[in-house]
Motif scaffolding. Structure first.
Motif, PDB file in Angstrom:
ATOM      1  N   GLU A 170     -51.547 -30.020 -62.941  1.00  0.00           N
ATOM      2  CA  GLU A 170     -52.798 -30.769 -62.948  1.00  0.00           C
ATOM      3  C   GLU A 170     -53.214 -31.167 -61.530  1.00  0.00           C
ATOM      4  OE1 GLU A 170     -52.076 -34.055 -65.531  1.00  0.00           O
ATOM      5  OE2 GLU A 170     -51.968 -32.822 -67.353  1.00  0.00           O
ATOM      6  N   HIS A 171     -52.532 -30.625 -60.542  1.00  0.00           N
ATOM      7  CA  HIS A 171     -52.842 -30.952 -59.151  1.00  0.00           C
ATOM      8  C   HIS A 171     -53.564 -29.790 -58.476  1.00  0.00           C
ATOM      9  CE1 HIS A 171     -49.236 -28.512 -58.370  1.00  0.00           C
ATOM     10  NE2 HIS A 171     -48.589 -29.291 -59.214  1.00  0.00           N
ATOM     11  N   LYS A 172     -54.169 -30.085 -57.342  1.00  0.00           N
ATOM     12  CA  LYS A 172     -54.945 -29.084 -56.607  1.00  0.00           C
ATOM     13  C   LYS A 172     -54.079 -27.951 -56.076  1.00  0.00           C
ATOM     14  CE  LYS A 172     -57.706 -28.557 -52.389  1.00  0.00           C
ATOM     15  NZ  LYS A 172     -58.244 -29.242 -51.190  1.00  0.00           N
ATOM     16  N   GLY A 173     -52.940 -28.273 -55.505  1.00  0.00           N
ATOM     17  CA  GLY A 173     -52.083 -27.272 -54.867  1.00  0.00           C
ATOM     18  C   GLY A 173     -51.574 -26.226 -55.845  1.00  0.00           C
ATOM     19  N   ARG A 174     -51.738 -24.960 -55.483  1.00  0.00           N
ATOM     20  CA  ARG A 174     -51.258 -23.865 -56.329  1.00  0.00           C
ATOM     21  C   ARG A 174     -49.767 -23.640 -56.116  1.00  0.00           C
ATOM     22  NH1 ARG A 174     -55.102 -19.200 -54.280  1.00  0.00           N
ATOM     23  NH2 ARG A 174     -54.520 -20.275 -52.340  1.00  0.00           N
ATOM     24  N   LYS A 199     -53.558 -38.772 -56.315  1.00  0.00           N
ATOM     25  CA  LYS A 199     -54.374 -37.555 -56.314  1.00  0.00           C
ATOM     26  C   LYS A 199     -53.542 -36.295 -56.486  1.00  0.00           C
ATOM     27  CE  LYS A 199     -58.066 -39.523 -53.479  1.00  0.00           C
ATOM     28  NZ  LYS A 199     -58.782 -39.485 -52.171  1.00  0.00           N
ATOM     29  N   GLY A 200     -52.220 -36.433 -56.352  1.00  0.00           N
ATOM     30  CA  GLY A 200     -51.334 -35.302 -56.605  1.00  0.00           C
ATOM     31  C   GLY A 200     -51.152 -34.382 -55.414  1.00  0.00           C
ATOM     32  N   ILE A 201     -50.436 -33.306 -55.643  1.00  0.00           N
ATOM     33  CA  ILE A 201     -50.115 -32.322 -54.596  1.00  0.00           C
ATOM     34  C   ILE A 201     -51.386 -31.607 -54.152  1.00  0.00           C
ATOM     35  CG2 ILE A 201     -48.816 -30.218 -54.081  1.00  0.00           C
ATOM     36  CD1 ILE A 201     -46.782 -31.141 -56.226  1.00  0.00           C
ATOM     37  N   GLN A 202     -51.627 -31.593 -52.858  1.00  0.00           N
ATOM     38  CA  GLN A 202     -52.849 -30.992 -52.308  1.00  0.00           C
ATOM     39  C   GLN A 202     -52.607 -29.642 -51.645  1.00  0.00           C
ATOM     40  OE1 GLN A 202     -56.072 -32.727 -52.550  1.00  0.00           O
ATOM     41  NE2 GLN A 202     -54.713 -33.665 -54.072  1.00  0.00           N
ATOM     42  N   TYR A 203     -51.351 -29.285 -51.431  1.00  0.00           N
ATOM     43  CA  TYR A 203     -51.034 -28.074 -50.675  1.00  0.00           C
ATOM     44  C   TYR A 203     -50.477 -26.976 -51.579  1.00  0.00           C
ATOM     45  CZ  TYR A 203     -51.202 -31.564 -46.945  1.00  0.00           C
ATOM     46  OH  TYR A 203     -51.595 -32.574 -46.100  1.00  0.00           O
ATOM     47  N   ASP A 204     -50.815 -25.722 -51.258  1.00  0.00           N
ATOM     48  CA  ASP A 204     -50.210 -24.582 -51.938  1.00  0.00           C
ATOM     49  C   ASP A 204     -48.753 -24.472 -51.519  1.00  0.00           C
ATOM     50  OD1 ASP A 204     -52.678 -24.083 -52.987  1.00  0.00           O
ATOM     51  OD2 ASP A 204     -53.114 -22.328 -51.746  1.00  0.00           O
ATOM     52  N   SER A 258     -48.424 -37.114 -43.778  1.00  0.00           N
ATOM     53  CA  SER A 258     -49.253 -36.789 -44.943  1.00  0.00           C
ATOM     54  C   SER A 258     -48.417 -36.802 -46.220  1.00  0.00           C
ATOM     55  CB  SER A 258     -49.896 -35.411 -44.774  1.00  0.00           C
ATOM     56  OG  SER A 258     -50.761 -35.383 -43.665  1.00  0.00           O
ATOM     57  N   PHE A 259     -49.041 -37.165 -47.342  1.00  0.00           N
ATOM     58  CA  PHE A 259     -48.355 -37.125 -48.626  1.00  0.00           C
ATOM     59  C   PHE A 259     -48.146 -35.669 -49.035  1.00  0.00           C
ATOM     60  CE2 PHE A 259     -48.971 -36.637 -53.281  1.00  0.00           C
ATOM     61  CZ  PHE A 259     -47.733 -37.132 -53.682  1.00  0.00           C
ATOM     62  N   VAL A 260     -46.960 -35.361 -49.528  1.00  0.00           N
ATOM     63  CA  VAL A 260     -46.627 -33.982 -49.898  1.00  0.00           C
ATOM     64  C   VAL A 260     -46.451 -33.829 -51.407  1.00  0.00           C
ATOM     65  CG1 VAL A 260     -45.021 -32.068 -49.546  1.00  0.00           C
ATOM     66  CG2 VAL A 260     -45.544 -33.624 -47.656  1.00  0.00           C
ATOM     67  N   MET A 261     -45.580 -34.641 -52.015  1.00  0.00           N
ATOM     68  CA  MET A 261     -45.335 -34.541 -53.459  1.00  0.00           C
ATOM     69  C   MET A 261     -44.587 -35.773 -53.942  1.00  0.00           C
ATOM     70  SD  MET A 261     -42.085 -31.918 -53.673  1.00  0.00           S
ATOM     71  CE  MET A 261     -42.754 -30.702 -52.542  1.00  0.00           C
ATOM     72  N   GLU A 262     -44.575 -35.946 -55.258  1.00  0.00           N
ATOM     73  CA  GLU A 262     -43.739 -36.970 -55.884  1.00  0.00           C
ATOM     74  C   GLU A 262     -42.486 -36.334 -56.455  1.00  0.00           C
ATOM     75  OE1 GLU A 262     -45.278 -40.481 -58.268  1.00  0.00           O
ATOM     76  OE2 GLU A 262     -47.003 -39.134 -58.388  1.00  0.00           O
ATOM     77  N   TYR A 263     -41.444 -37.134 -56.588  1.00  0.00           N
ATOM     78  CA  TYR A 263     -40.243 -36.704 -57.300  1.00  0.00           C
ATOM     79  C   TYR A 263     -40.411 -37.154 -58.749  1.00  0.00           C
ATOM     80  CZ  TYR A 263     -35.390 -35.450 -58.167  1.00  0.00           C
ATOM     81  OH  TYR A 263     -34.252 -34.837 -58.640  1.00  0.00           O
TER      82      TYR A 263
END
Length: 430
Positions: free
Chosen positions: A158-162, A257-262, A286-291
């Motif tokens: 459900e996040h932007k990053g593929r 907002k969730g993961i933004q990077y591929d 920068s924010f990368v991901m949640e655990y």
């Protein structure tokens, strides 16, 4: 569908079918076959169907699923073809001129060259032995499974990053017994209480009323105008919540907002299993991901910890910002952080984040970049991360991934050798 009539048609039956079709006019049912399978059935029965894209011009066109073998006679190259939707018994040898699958051909020869190099065999072979052709078939089947898993991950996220998947090391397919989730899965007996109030700011970054949400908890605003964390590791992050007056683009909504990077889940070459690398440049802080995983009690974590120790791996992360009561287990339910490896010199730093739930025993675990991370670089965090105290507040946080699920003093654990390879390596994970 255009159907060729049988040699001796029973016109009474055909008339009855026609009458039935008229009575069912406008009636629709779900089709249990895929488009590819319907096209295959048409070609198998030599039936043209413009509605399915099967015409006289392409009636003899069949889709190549993968290539199984190779041989060369004189100057002519031949490939053993596995046709899509056909059983292996229908595989056929085809000259290269008959194949228009450029991508599959390139991949076949790439796999072949890599295996010949690994086996230290000459490249210019005219015929493959059985073991080599068997390897190529297994590699093709593996790649298909990984492609299907990749598609499933991207359909689930459900996040932007593929999410991309790659394994150029061995024949391992997708991990078993793992479900990708986007949010924490709450275990039995655990209740997450929703926040009761939110901020009234019109501009949370530049004009925070009463310090916005961080100020309500007597904490500092965590982000700058680029969404990068500016407070020291160990201090909590309080983001705006569902009851706040600000909108989704608020500067104090970063983690949510969730993961933004591929990113790419890839198989490591040095025996560390799966890993994760970024496909894009990530700026420092920068924010990368949640655990993300299952939230369980420390008692349940202890029980699972003994099982995981015997398996030689663990995905338990203690939520001990204020006290050690709950643990996140990402072994069977998690997001891409499930595959992030350890390093004694990591490029990710843990922060405790509070959004809609303000229970200090249940922070969200967020990873931020400790430095600029280049595209293609592996993402790592320190399983034994210790936070240097910067003030009285920060001393409460001790993010110790490696000891999660363990109780008693001293905490007994099998020693696991570290393979991170950095100069400052501590040699052992636990």
């Amino acid at each position: 569908m255009i159907v060729r009539p049988p040699p001796n048609p029973n016109w009474n039956i055909l008339a009855a079918l026609k009458k039935m079709a008229e009575n069912l006019n406008g009636c629709r049912v779900l089709c249990k076959s895929t488009l590819n399978h319907l096209q295959y059935l048409c070609r198998q029965e030599r039936v043209e169907c413009p509605q399915l894209g099967v015409t006289r011009k392409n009636l003899n066109d069949f889709e190549v699923e993968y290539l199984c073998d190779y041989k060369k006679k004189g100057e002519q190259e031949y490939y053993l073809v596995k046709w899509k939707e056909f059983p292996d018994s229908e595989n056929t040898w085809e000259p290269r001129k008959n194949l228009r699958c450029v991508k599959i051909l390139k991949q076949f020869h790439k796999d072949l060259d890599q295996e010949l190099k690994r086996l230290k065999l000459r490249r210019n072979v005219k015929k493959l032995d059985h073991s080599l052709s068997h390897f190529l078939v297994q590699k093709a089947k593996q790649r298909k499974l990984l492609q299907q898993w990749e598609a499933h991950l991207n359909a689930t996220r459900e996040h932007k990053g593929r999410i991309f998947v790659s394994n150029e090391v061995d024949l391992d397919g997708p991990p078993k017994d793992f479900t990708y989730i986007n949010n924490y899965k709450v275990g039995d007996g655990i209740i997450l209480t929703e926040v009761a109030i939110g901020c009234e700011c019109k501009d949370c970054l530049h004009d925070p009323l009463n310090g916005c949400c961080p100020g309500a908890s007597l904490n500092k605003f965590a982000y700058n105008d680029k969404g990068q964390v500016k407070i020291k590791a160990g201090l909590p992050i309080y983001e705006c919540n569902s009851r706040c007056n600000c909108g989704p683009e608020c500067s104090n909504r970063v983690v949510q907002k969730g993961i933004q990077y591929d990113m790419c889940i890839f198989k490591t070459e040095d025996g560390r299993g799966w890993g994760v690398r970024t496909m894009e440049k990530i700026k420092k802080n920068s924010f990368v991901m949640e655990y993300v995983g299952e939230i369980i009690t420390s008692e349940e974590a202890e029980r699972r910890g003994h099982i995981y120790d015997k398996q030689g791996a663990t995905y338990l992360f203690d939520l001990d910002y204020i006290e050690d009561v709950y643990t996140v287990d990402a072994a069977h339910y998690g997001n891409i952080s499930h595959f992030v490896n350890h390093s004694c010199n990591p490029n990710l730093q843990v922060y405790n984040v509070f959004i809609n739930n303000l229970d200090e025993r249940l922070p969200r675990i967020a990873f931020f970049a400790t430095r600029t991370i280049k595209a293609g670089e592996e993402l790592t965090f320190d399983y034994k991360m210790q936070i240097d105290p910067v003030d009285a507040e920060s001393t409460r946080m001790d993010s110790n991934f490696s000891l999660a699920g363990m109780t008693g003093s001293p905490k007994k654990r099998l020693r696991v050798e570290c393979k991170c390879g950095v100069e400052s390596c501590r040699k052992y994970l636990f």
